[in-house]
Design a protein around this motif. Structure first.
Motif, short mmCIF file in Angstrom:
data_model
loop_
_atom_site.label_atom_id
_atom_site.label_comp_id
_atom_site.label_asym_id
_atom_site.label_seq_id
_atom_site.Cartn_x
_atom_site.Cartn_y
_atom_site.Cartn_z
N LEU A 12 0.84 -1.19 0.00
CA LEU A 12 0.00 0.00 0.00
C LEU A 12 0.88 1.24 0.00
CD1 LEU A 12 -2.82 1.29 0.16
CD2 LEU A 12 -2.62 1.13 2.66
N ARG A 31 -3.51 4.58 4.83
CA ARG A 31 -4.64 3.68 5.09
C ARG A 31 -5.90 4.49 5.38
NH1 ARG A 31 -2.94 -1.45 5.80
NH2 ARG A 31 -0.69 -1.76 6.10
N GLU A 63 -9.45 -3.86 4.33
CA GLU A 63 -8.20 -4.54 4.01
C GLU A 63 -8.41 -6.00 3.66
OE1 GLU A 63 -5.21 -4.03 6.91
OE2 GLU A 63 -5.34 -1.84 6.93
N GLU A 64 -9.38 -6.64 4.31
CA GLU A 64 -9.61 -8.06 4.02
C GLU A 64 -10.08 -8.24 2.58
OE1 GLU A 64 -12.29 -9.70 6.80
OE2 GLU A 64 -10.98 -9.39 8.55
N LYS A 108 -7.19 -7.61 0.20
CA LYS A 108 -6.25 -8.73 0.14
C LYS A 108 -6.77 -9.85 -0.75
CE LYS A 108 -4.04 -8.01 4.64
NZ LYS A 108 -3.82 -8.56 6.01
#
Length: 492
Positions: A99, A103, A109-110, A113
């Motif tokens: 990244l 953030r 984020e999950e 990913k």
């Protein structure tokens, strides 16, 4: 248990409308969702193109020569600029999946990913969860892939519109369902009522009642209703005919008795008519046997016997002709005949008789060709003209006309004879019927001429009518169809 057709119609309509509303709701909502999907996919692709154009412009405006280094060093500034430029939360990733931008809570984020490995392989993809949509696409600068561009797109408006539409559709669909069901019920109710009326009509026919209302519909049910009604009328007509035949059979004996009576009357009339001249002949023969030397008696007897013999011969000949027509039904040989010429021929044959009675003749004749039988026509005309001579007044008149009227050839005969009383005019065509018995004996009439004329006229397909009769005279009209070739000439 017997279920009424109204209940069946109602259940069918209920099921059909519920299924229609359900399928309509399903397809419309699915169409809304598909349309939303197409719109935000197109929107995100457009934002991707704009973002790449902005990053390319920023890179060219910088002093950095390597796009990867430019992206890494300016990631935070670039994401802020892209937010203000596109209105979307943006994130930048390196080709290693790191990244580069700060953030953010909106970027799950999950989810990133899970999607990032596919994006690193060069695929553009997104995932929608609830009100959140995450969109990842490869980022290229100067024809070199330098990283991954990620967008966060809120589906709150789309979902809200979808849910409000679904809710409205539920209410509107329910209202439409109720209104449609009510209208359809009332519409199909008329069909059900007419079918029930048809059923009752059939039951009435079974019970012997044939009068019932007929549906005024113009469709198949109306046609069926009229068919049932006509069927009932035919059944009634058939039954009425059967009753009529039964009545006729019951009257057959009475008619046979009447025919026997008429036969006796006919035989009596024939016997009487034959007996009268025979009695006269016999009386003169008896007188001659008693006074054979009486020259005056002999002369008178010979004249009377000759007249009575002619009358008997005429009576026998006409009786045979009438019997032939009534019992053997001969066929007429119909051909084209010049009516005016045949009339002239008949006039010539009876000219001496007219002169004997001192009658004057007036003729008005056109050239007319009719369809008839020559021999039958001569017999008909001869009897009519002979009657006009025999029953005319001394020094009387006869008027003849031959002319065409439309498709009919007409022979008109008028005399100044004794006339026919109105109450007897219907019987003049009966065999052996004469208006004045004494006059008939004087003139030699036997009452068969008009009967023969009528029979021969009908044999040829013509018509014979008594037009008028009074103390001043009598008028007859004889009509026949015009010959086909005569019609062709008149048309040309």
């Amino acid at each position: 248990m017997k279920i009424s057709i109204k209940v069946k119609f109602s259940l069918f309509l209920l099921t059909l409308l519920l299924l229609t509303v359900f399928l309509l709701r399903m397809f419309i909502l699915r169409g809304i969702r598909e349309n939303q999907k197409i719109e935000y996919e197109s929107y995100l692709k457009q934002q991707t193109v704009l973002s790449e154009a902005y990053l390319r412009q920023s890179f060219l405006a910088s002093s950095e020569l390597l796009p990867e280094v430019f992206l890494k060093e300016n990631a935070e500034i670039l994401t802020k600029d892209l937010l203000s430029y596109t209105g979307l939360e943006t994130a930048l990733f390196s080709l290693e999946g790191a990244l580069l931008s700060p953030r953010k809570e909106t970027l799950n984020e999950e989810t990133l990913k899970e999607l990032l490995p596919h994006a690193l392989e060069g695929s553009t993809l997104y995932r929608a969860r609830g009100n959140d949509l995450f969109y990842l696409t490869p980022l290229s600068l100067e024809n070199h892939r330098v990283g991954i561009l990620a967008f966060y797109y809120s589906l709150r408006n789309e979902n809200s519109f979808y849910e409000s539409t679904a809710s409205r559709f539920l209410y509107v669909g329910g209202a439409v369902f109720l209104v449609t069901f009510l209208i359809a019920y009332l519409y199909f109710r008329s069909y059900a009522i007419d079918i029930l009326h048809l059923n009752r009509s059939v039951e009435k026919i079974e019970s012997g009642t044939y009068d019932f209302p007929v549906s005024g519909r113009s469709d198949e049910i109306g046609s069926l209703s009229r068919g049932v009604f006509h069927m009932g009328q035919k059944i009634r007509t058939t039954l009425d005919n059967m009753r009529e035949e039964e009545r006729k059979l019951q009257e057959a004996v009475e008619k046979l008795e009447i025919l026997q009576k008429q036969q006796k009357e006919f035989i009596g009339a024939v016997t009487h008519e034959f007996k009268t001249p025979l009695t006269s002949i016999r009386a003169y023969l008896d007188l001659l046997s008693m006074y054979p030397e009486d020259e005056a008696l002999l002369k008178k007897a010979l004249s009377a016997i000759e007249e009575d013999t002619e009358r008997l011969y005429d009576m026998v000949e006409k009786s045979l002709e009438l019997s032939k027509l009534e019992h053997y039904a001969p066929q007429a040989a119909l051909t084209s005949l010049p009516l005016h010429e045949v009339v002239e021929e008949v006039i010539h044959s009876l000219k001496g008789k007219m002169e004997k009675f001192g009658l004057s003749l007036r003729k008005d004749m056109e050239e007319v060709h009719i369809l008839g039988d020559r021999e039958a026509l001569i017999i008909t005309l001869s009897n009519l003209l002979d009657n006009a001579i025999k029953y005319n007044r001394p020094q009387g008149k006869i008027h003849l006309k031959v002319y065409r009227k439309d498709d009919v050839g007409i022979f008109y005969l008028e005399d100044t004879g004794i006339g026919i009383p109105e109450n007897l005019s219907q019987r003049i065509f009966d065999p052996f019927y004469t208006v004045d018995k004494n006059r008939s004996r004087e003139t030699g009439g036997v009452g068969l001429g008009l009967s023969l004329a009528m029979k021969y006229t009908e044999l040829q397909g013509g018509k014979l009518r008594l037009l008028s009769s009074s103390k001043e005279g009598t008028a007859f009209e004889l009509s026949f169809p015009i010959a086909p070739e005569s019609n062709e000439k008149s048309d040309s």
